[in-house]
Scaffold this active site. Structure first.
Site, PDB file in Angstrom:
ATOM      1  N   HIS A   1      40.665  18.531 -33.758  1.00  0.00           N
ATOM      2  CA  HIS A   1      41.665  19.702 -33.400  1.00  0.00           C
ATOM      3  C   HIS A   1      41.942  20.613 -34.434  1.00  0.00           C
ATOM      4  O   HIS A   1      43.218  20.492 -34.962  1.00  0.00           O
ATOM      5  CB  HIS A   1      42.899  19.156 -32.680  1.00  0.00           C
ATOM      6  CG  HIS A   1      43.587  19.980 -31.819  1.00  0.00           C
ATOM      7  ND1 HIS A   1      43.372  20.532 -30.768  1.00  0.00           N
ATOM      8  CD2 HIS A   1      45.178  20.532 -31.871  1.00  0.00           C
ATOM      9  CE1 HIS A   1      44.167  21.491 -30.230  1.00  0.00           C
ATOM     10  NE2 HIS A   1      45.181  21.460 -30.943  1.00  0.00           N
TER      11      HIS A   1
ATOM     12  N   SER B   1      44.610  26.014 -29.700  1.00  0.00           N
ATOM     13  CA  SER B   1      45.495  25.103 -28.912  1.00  0.00           C
ATOM     14  C   SER B   1      46.303  25.734 -27.726  1.00  0.00           C
ATOM     15  O   SER B   1      45.810  26.829 -27.014  1.00  0.00           O
ATOM     16  CB  SER B   1      46.372  24.235 -29.878  1.00  0.00           C
ATOM     17  OG  SER B   1      46.765  23.268 -29.409  1.00  0.00           O
TER      18      SER B   1
ATOM     19  N   ASP C   1      37.634  16.179 -30.446  1.00  0.00           N
ATOM     20  CA  ASP C   1      39.047  16.739 -30.458  1.00  0.00           C
ATOM     21  C   ASP C   1      39.668  15.824 -29.201  1.00  0.00           C
ATOM     22  O   ASP C   1      39.338  15.795 -28.063  1.00  0.00           O
ATOM     23  CB  ASP C   1      39.119  18.081 -29.630  1.00  0.00           C
ATOM     24  CG  ASP C   1      40.549  18.602 -29.826  1.00  0.00           C
ATOM     25  OD1 ASP C   1      41.541  17.997 -29.643  1.00  0.00           O
ATOM     26  OD2 ASP C   1      40.639  20.090 -29.979  1.00  0.00           O
TER      27      ASP C   1
END
Length: 495
Positions: free
Chosen positions: A350, A199, A319
């Site tokens: 995610h 991320s 995601d």
């Protein structure tokens, strides 16, 4: 925290070329280092660098989302030229580097100082020292224990993290603390560095790699952002991650400004930070959603010509936070420039895939680092061809192809028919669907924050509040690969 065996704990403060807090001195950023016991100038080891702005805790109470219950304004026409939208970096301020008052061979600290650091990083990284790697954790500008002010995604953020690699490779100074000017070298580093993270932490991999910094040999970004505009905006509209309506980059920046958590430090800098951070709220131009110089500064893809580090890209096909529009363009760019690149596309959302049952990602991760940082001929570049894509029918099956989409892929065009189904054809048939643009007809409930439920209803059933087209059932197993493109004409029956 239970101490990690056979590891030395060190902390240094790397000098950046920046003075974001305007105190007349170059900003220092704290780095927390796990060193194998045998690492030394005579036995140098490679470093894995984790640039994590979340690392020193965050301002949980500050994350108040922007109000989205408002009409979209009618925008005036602009006659922008490409030149108008280009970020033009200013020259860095000419601030004299600190003059070392002495030197130390190392900067050891008590393991307890790593409690927060290790809690807020992937526990898997703690296995790396036993495999011969130093691990360097850094929160960056504006995080607790460091100097400077954060501005998420910016050139300043990237240059600060780049400074850590410059230190590891002997090009800039670091010090044992914030005040004494006792310098310390990374003599234990063999000047080979890898970066990884998920991320935002994967995003910093793309940012630093886009500088072309010497010594960054490889990156493993997991669900990383390569273009911040395409994360928070879509074609002039604010479009944050699923379940995060009202989110924006200025909120994330304030959230990670963890110097605020040190009351004494914050008392001295709060006014200066308020002035500095105002541009994050103004320049992102939330009201218009336009691509501008603020966003161009945060577009790492445009610097792909500078990138030299090999890349193992990891991303989830499902995601809805950092979407596939972040990794797919970088895959194309790196391959076009001949930069060694492999891609793992899993069916997850995610997530980290260290514990994914149907792929031995941990050993892939180790082998990738060993190949690029320890020069081990372990065959990883042959075992991972180009793109490895997890099947959505059988999670134990991974579809391998030298390129993505595969070379034998054929472009298919599906057009709207009068019966509102999608059919394959060479030219569009005339078809029309009507729907009522009224969110109150949908199951969406802002108070319940049920965007996931709303998405399922949008995709799974026929209803009056959305227009949707379905394919006919495929008669055989069919693989859809690549990036779909949708075009349509729309007309309103009222103002």
């Amino acid at each position: 925290m239970e101490s990690i065996k056979n590891v030395k704990y060190e902390r240094v403060y790397v000098e950046t070329p920046l003075d974001t807090d305007a105190d007349g001195k170059r900003d220092l950023i704290a780095c927390y280092i796990l060193l194998p016991q045998n690492a030394s100038a005579r036995n140098p080891v490679p470093a894995v660098f984790i640039a994590n702005p979340y690392m020193m805790e965050c301002n949980e109470d500050l994350y108040t989302l922007h109000n989205v219950d408002m009409e979209l304004p009618v925008q005036e026409a602009h006659n922008f030229t490409p030149e108008d939208l280009l970020f033009k970096p200013e020259r860095l301020p000419e601030i004299t580097p600190r003059k070392p008052a002495g030197a130390a061979f190392s900067s050891p600290v008590d393991a307890s100082l790593f409690d927060v650091v290790l809690k807020n990083n992937n526990p898997f990284y703690q296995t790396l020292p036993s495999r011969g790697y130093a691990v360097v954790f850094c929160g960056g500008l504006g995080t607790k224990g460091s100097e400077g002010f954060i501005s998420t995604g910016s050139r300043n953020e990237v240059l600060a993290f780049k400074s850590v690699i410059d230190w590891l490779c002997g090009r800039v100074n670091a010090f044992t603390d914030l005040t004494s000017s006792i310098s310390v070298e990374a003599s234990w580093c063999n000047k080979k560095v890898g970066m990884t993270g998920k991320s935002y932490v994967g995003t910093t991999c793309w940012g630093v790699a886009s500088t072309g910094v010497d010594g960054l040999i490889t990156i493993i970004p997991e669900a990383g952002i390569s273009n911040w505009y395409d994360y928070y905006r879509q074609n002039g509209l604010c479009s944050p991650a699923l379940d995060w309506q009202g989110d924006d980059i200025d909120l994330l920046s304030d959230y990670c400004m963890s110097r605020r958590l040190d009351e004494k430090d914050w008392a001295d800098i709060s006014d200066a930070y308020a002035r500095y951070s105002e541009f994050m709220r103004v320049d992102n131009d939330r009201a218009n959603g336009t691509y501008n110089r603020f966003w161009d500064e945060r577009n790492y893809k445009k610097h792909s010509s500078k990138m030299r580090a090999s890349a193992l890209i990891v991303h989830g096909i499902n995601d809805w936070n950092v979407k596939m529009n972040q990794c797919a363009p970088m895959w194309v760019e790196l391959n076009a420039r001949g930069i060694p690149c492999r891609m793992l596309l899993h069916q997850g959302e995610h997530i980290r895939i260290n514990t994914l049952e149907d792929i031995d990602f941990n050993n892939i991760f180790y082998d990738w680092l060993d190949y690029w940082l320890l020069d081990k001929d372990n065959g990883i570049m042959d075992r991972l061809v180009g793109a490895c894509v997890e099947s959505n029918l059988d999670p134990k099956e991974w579809l391998l192809s030298e390129c993505w989409p595969p070379k034998d892929s054929k472009k298919k065009t599906y057009c709207a028919a009068k019966n509102a189904l999608l059919i394959e054809g060479d030219s569009p048939e005339e078809g029309k669907l009507n729907f009522t643009d009224d969110l109150s007809l949908s199951p969406y409930d802002r108070e319940a924050d049920n965007q996931g439920e709303w998405l399922q209803a949008l995709c799974g059933t026929t209803n009056e509040w959305s227009a949707r087209l379905f394919t006919k059932s495929f008669e055989q197993v069919t693989r859809l690969s690549g990036t779909p493109r949708v075009s349509f004409d729309a007309v309103l029956d009222c103002e």
